[in-house]
Design a protein around this motif. Structure first.
Motif, mmCIF file in Angstrom:
data_model
loop_
_atom_site.group_PDB
_atom_site.id
_atom_site.type_symbol
_atom_site.label_atom_id
_atom_site.label_comp_id
_atom_site.label_asym_id
_atom_site.label_seq_id
_atom_site.Cartn_x
_atom_site.Cartn_y
_atom_site.Cartn_z
ATOM 1 N N TYR A 154 -28.025 12.137 94.975
ATOM 2 C CA TYR A 154 -26.949 11.482 94.357
ATOM 3 C C TYR A 154 -27.238 11.124 92.854
ATOM 4 O O TYR A 154 -26.184 11.558 92.281
ATOM 5 C CB TYR A 154 -26.832 10.177 95.403
ATOM 6 N N SER A 155 -28.156 10.574 92.874
ATOM 7 C CA SER A 155 -28.167 10.144 91.326
ATOM 8 C C SER A 155 -28.344 11.649 90.356
ATOM 9 O O SER A 155 -27.835 11.734 88.946
ATOM 10 C CB SER A 155 -29.257 9.259 90.920
ATOM 11 N N ALA A 156 -28.946 12.427 90.835
ATOM 12 C CA ALA A 156 -28.971 13.693 90.032
ATOM 13 C C ALA A 156 -27.749 14.374 89.744
ATOM 14 O O ALA A 156 -27.365 14.897 88.691
ATOM 15 C CB ALA A 156 -30.047 14.867 90.735
ATOM 16 N N LEU A 157 -26.732 14.382 90.753
ATOM 17 C CA LEU A 157 -25.351 14.862 90.753
ATOM 18 C C LEU A 157 -24.452 13.869 89.773
ATOM 19 O O LEU A 157 -23.945 14.372 88.833
ATOM 20 C CB LEU A 157 -24.785 15.023 92.043
ATOM 21 N N GLU A 158 -24.791 12.687 89.899
ATOM 22 C CA GLU A 158 -23.953 11.699 88.987
ATOM 23 C C GLU A 158 -24.572 11.958 87.653
ATOM 24 O O GLU A 158 -23.574 11.876 86.716
ATOM 25 C CB GLU A 158 -24.335 10.216 89.574
ATOM 26 N N LEU A 159 -25.705 11.967 87.197
ATOM 27 C CA LEU A 159 -26.225 12.017 86.110
ATOM 28 C C LEU A 159 -26.070 13.562 85.510
ATOM 29 O O LEU A 159 -26.055 13.678 84.287
ATOM 30 C CB LEU A 159 -27.731 11.721 85.867
ATOM 31 N N GLY A 160 -25.714 14.385 86.127
ATOM 32 C CA GLY A 160 -25.496 15.808 85.610
ATOM 33 C C GLY A 160 -26.949 16.466 85.567
ATOM 34 O O GLY A 160 -26.708 17.688 85.067
ATOM 35 N N SER A 161 -27.968 15.995 85.957
ATOM 36 C CA SER A 161 -28.981 16.830 85.843
ATOM 37 C C SER A 161 -29.082 18.032 86.984
ATOM 38 O O SER A 161 -29.949 19.191 86.728
ATOM 39 C CB SER A 161 -30.329 15.955 86.109
ATOM 40 N N ILE A 162 -28.276 17.986 87.773
ATOM 41 C CA ILE A 162 -28.009 18.943 88.776
ATOM 42 C C ILE A 162 -26.638 19.424 88.920
ATOM 43 O O ILE A 162 -25.872 18.263 88.636
ATOM 44 C CB ILE A 162 -28.572 19.166 90.202
ATOM 45 N N ASP A 163 -25.905 20.513 89.156
ATOM 46 C CA ASP A 163 -24.615 20.687 89.448
ATOM 47 C C ASP A 163 -24.211 20.744 90.525
ATOM 48 O O ASP A 163 -23.264 20.350 90.847
ATOM 49 C CB ASP A 163 -24.163 22.092 88.507
ATOM 50 N N ALA A 164 -24.989 21.040 91.687
ATOM 51 C CA ALA A 164 -24.767 21.499 92.805
ATOM 52 C C ALA A 164 -25.749 21.058 93.637
ATOM 53 O O ALA A 164 -26.925 20.760 93.593
ATOM 54 C CB ALA A 164 -24.383 22.919 92.826
ATOM 55 N N ALA A 165 -25.349 21.134 95.147
ATOM 56 C CA ALA A 165 -26.334 20.877 96.129
ATOM 57 C C ALA A 165 -25.953 21.682 97.480
ATOM 58 O O ALA A 165 -24.777 22.499 97.400
ATOM 59 C CB ALA A 165 -26.389 19.426 96.306
ATOM 60 N N GLU A 166 -26.513 21.793 98.303
ATOM 61 C CA GLU A 166 -26.022 22.199 99.653
ATOM 62 C C GLU A 166 -26.280 21.607 100.790
ATOM 63 O O GLU A 166 -27.663 21.115 100.980
ATOM 64 C CB GLU A 166 -26.403 23.873 99.587
ATOM 65 N N ASN A 167 -25.452 21.249 101.789
ATOM 66 C CA ASN A 167 -25.702 20.542 102.870
ATOM 67 C C ASN A 167 -24.616 20.676 103.951
ATOM 68 O O ASN A 167 -23.709 21.264 103.702
ATOM 69 C CB ASN A 167 -26.098 19.111 102.606
ATOM 70 N N ASN A 168 -24.841 19.957 105.214
ATOM 71 C CA ASN A 168 -23.625 20.127 106.125
ATOM 72 C C ASN A 168 -22.701 18.936 105.659
ATOM 73 O O ASN A 168 -22.977 18.083 104.956
ATOM 74 C CB ASN A 168 -24.318 19.926 107.528
ATOM 75 N N TRP A 169 -21.535 18.900 106.452
ATOM 76 C CA TRP A 169 -20.433 17.915 106.355
ATOM 77 C C TRP A 169 -20.993 16.472 106.282
ATOM 78 O O TRP A 169 -20.708 15.839 105.616
ATOM 79 C CB TRP A 169 -19.181 18.289 107.115
ATOM 80 N N PRO A 170 -21.739 16.211 107.335
ATOM 81 C CA PRO A 170 -21.807 14.851 107.594
ATOM 82 C C PRO A 170 -22.781 14.262 106.598
ATOM 83 O O PRO A 170 -22.860 13.108 106.060
ATOM 84 C CB PRO A 170 -22.672 14.736 109.156
ATOM 85 N N SER A 171 -23.780 15.016 105.993
ATOM 86 C CA SER A 171 -24.750 14.676 105.177
ATOM 87 C C SER A 171 -24.017 14.318 103.686
ATOM 88 O O SER A 171 -24.042 13.369 103.206
ATOM 89 C CB SER A 171 -25.954 15.574 104.651
ATOM 90 N N TYR A 172 -23.051 15.455 103.396
ATOM 91 C CA TYR A 172 -22.332 15.214 102.129
ATOM 92 C C TYR A 172 -21.449 14.066 102.057
ATOM 93 O O TYR A 172 -21.397 13.216 101.007
ATOM 94 C CB TYR A 172 -21.438 16.886 102.158
ATOM 95 N N GLU A 173 -21.185 13.781 103.293
ATOM 96 C CA GLU A 173 -20.054 12.572 103.186
ATOM 97 C C GLU A 173 -20.935 11.391 103.361
ATOM 98 O O GLU A 173 -20.755 10.293 102.686
ATOM 99 C CB GLU A 173 -19.172 12.721 104.634
ATOM 100 N N ASP A 174 -21.692 11.274 104.238
ATOM 101 C CA ASP A 174 -22.636 10.046 104.619
ATOM 102 C C ASP A 174 -23.332 9.476 103.363
ATOM 103 O O ASP A 174 -23.594 8.291 103.104
ATOM 104 C CB ASP A 174 -23.592 10.286 105.796
ATOM 105 N N THR A 175 -23.851 10.541 102.314
ATOM 106 C CA THR A 175 -24.636 9.903 101.114
ATOM 107 C C THR A 175 -23.868 10.004 99.936
ATOM 108 O O THR A 175 -24.069 9.628 98.940
ATOM 109 C CB THR A 175 -25.418 11.094 100.928
ATOM 110 N N ASP A 176 -22.369 10.176 100.296
ATOM 111 C CA ASP A 176 -21.342 9.897 99.167
ATOM 112 C C ASP A 176 -21.505 10.718 98.174
ATOM 113 O O ASP A 176 -20.814 10.615 97.009
ATOM 114 C CB ASP A 176 -21.460 8.487 98.324
ATOM 115 N N HIS A 177 -22.035 12.209 98.393
ATOM 116 C CA HIS A 177 -22.113 13.046 97.489
ATOM 117 C C HIS A 177 -20.680 13.692 97.122
ATOM 118 O O HIS A 177 -20.436 14.112 95.986
ATOM 119 C CB HIS A 177 -22.980 14.425 97.868
#
Ligand code: GCU
Length: 334
Positions: free
Chosen positions: A205-228
């Motif tokens: 989450y913080s890597a996406l927020e800070l922009g140190s990564i652009d992307a990730a990959e996961n299933n729908w529940p993880s994407y939603e539950d973690t607020d990604h």
């Protein structure tokens, strides 16, 4: 009757009643547990795999009349997945549910079950996991001092990012994509022309927020539950992998148990897996809806693009599966 007699009778009645209360309390008193075990889960409390863990723990307690108590620690309280697996090999944690990606780092043959595009769909994956191949791999983890109990569902994984909609292979080029701490996943993303950034689940989450990564990959529940979905608005339903999850027990813990207790635990693990698969499917729909309601842009790939993705990842089949061609063939024939 004299007052003295009445008082004596009353006193006797009170003593009898008190005796009855003590007997009832003794009968009802739960015995102290013989074993208190720990269970590690890195998802939050209401997540399907955590619900499975709580269900498992309550069934075991019920079926052993409280002799075996399992304390479930969710949200990674007992450590990151890779560290939990290491601890379990030495008996530091008793039970866990982990992603196969982490187990495959210890027992590489397991990579076969998480190869990109290996299953046609969920039904195909379950026919493999519920059959003799699934049993073979559950047993295999004994080589790394674990006991494999059951398979949990984690659906299909897809790419999501904070920059743009993905519709073709070229859209991934140059993206910094977080992957699980797994050599196979690093190679997969690099084959697709992106830069792989291995991080633990908790760091995404913080890597996406800070922009140190652009992307990730996961299933729908993880994407939603973690607020990604709040920091990466583009989800491409490419479903490049299905990474199953395993409920495991430390071999040190397993060896403490009687045959009777082992049978109870196996039975409860199977029941919890069945329950998890049911709540999993419900949650996938809900998570997808929540993300879309919050403005997430969903794209998919044409058949032609999917075959381009598939072709690109072929080199990792040679690298990770050359010794297991017979199993691969059996999976594709199923
Ligand atoms: C899924 C899986 C987790 C894993 C995570 C990850 O959410 O359920 O156990 O840690 O993927 O991407 O690391």
């Amino acid at each position: 009757m004299k007052k003295k007699h009445i008082a004596l009778i009353l006193a006797a009645a009170v003593m009898v009643l008190a005796g009855i209360v003590i007997v009832i309390k003794t009968i009802n008193k739960k015995p102290e547990p013989e074993y208190v075990f720990t269970y590690a889960e890195n998802q939050s409390d209401g997540y399907p795999t955590s619900m499975g863990a709580y269900y498992f723990a309550s069934l075991v307690e019920e079926k052993t009349n409280g002799r075996i108590k399992i304390l479930v620690y969710t949200s990674g309280k007992l450590g990151r997945e890779a560290d939990v697996v290491t601890q379990m090999r030495y008996g530091g944690v008793d039970f866990a549910r982990v992603s196969l990606s982490q187990l495959a780092e210890f027992s590489p043959a397991l990579n076969v079950l998480q190869m990109p595009y290996i299953y046609n769909d969920a039904k195909h994956m379950w026919s493999v996991l519920d059959g003799e191949i699934g049993d073979y791999f559950l047993n295999l983890v004994s080589e790394v001092d674990l006991y494999g109990l059951s398979w949990y569902d984690a659906g299909a994984r897809s790419f999501y990012n904070s920059l743009k909609p993905i519709r073709k292979l070229e859209d991934l080029e140059g993206l910094k994509i977080r992957v699980q701490q797994s050599d196979l996943m690093i190679d997969m993303v690099e084959c697709l022309g992106a830069t792989a950034v291995p991080l633990s689940y908790e760091e995404v989450y913080s890597a996406l927020e800070l922009g140190s990564i652009d992307a990730a990959e996961n299933n729908w529940p993880s994407y939603e539950d973690t607020d990604h979905y709040k920091v990466a608005h583009y989800f491409c339903e490419d479903e490049h992998t299905r990474v199953p999850e395993m409920q495991i027990c430390s071999i040190h813990t397993w060896n403490l148990l009687s045959d009777e207790d082992k049978a109870i635990i196996r039975e409860c693990a199977d029941a919890s897996a069945e329950y998890e698969r049911k709540v999993w499917n419900e949650r996938v729909e809900k998570s997808r809806e929540t993300a879309i309601d919050n403005g997430v842009v969903v794209t998919s790939l044409s058949k032609k693009e999917i075959s381009r993705f598939r072709e690109k990842v072929q080199p990792i089949y040679e690298k990770y599966c050359s010794e297991y061609m017979d199993i691969l063939n059996k999976i594709s024939e199923q």
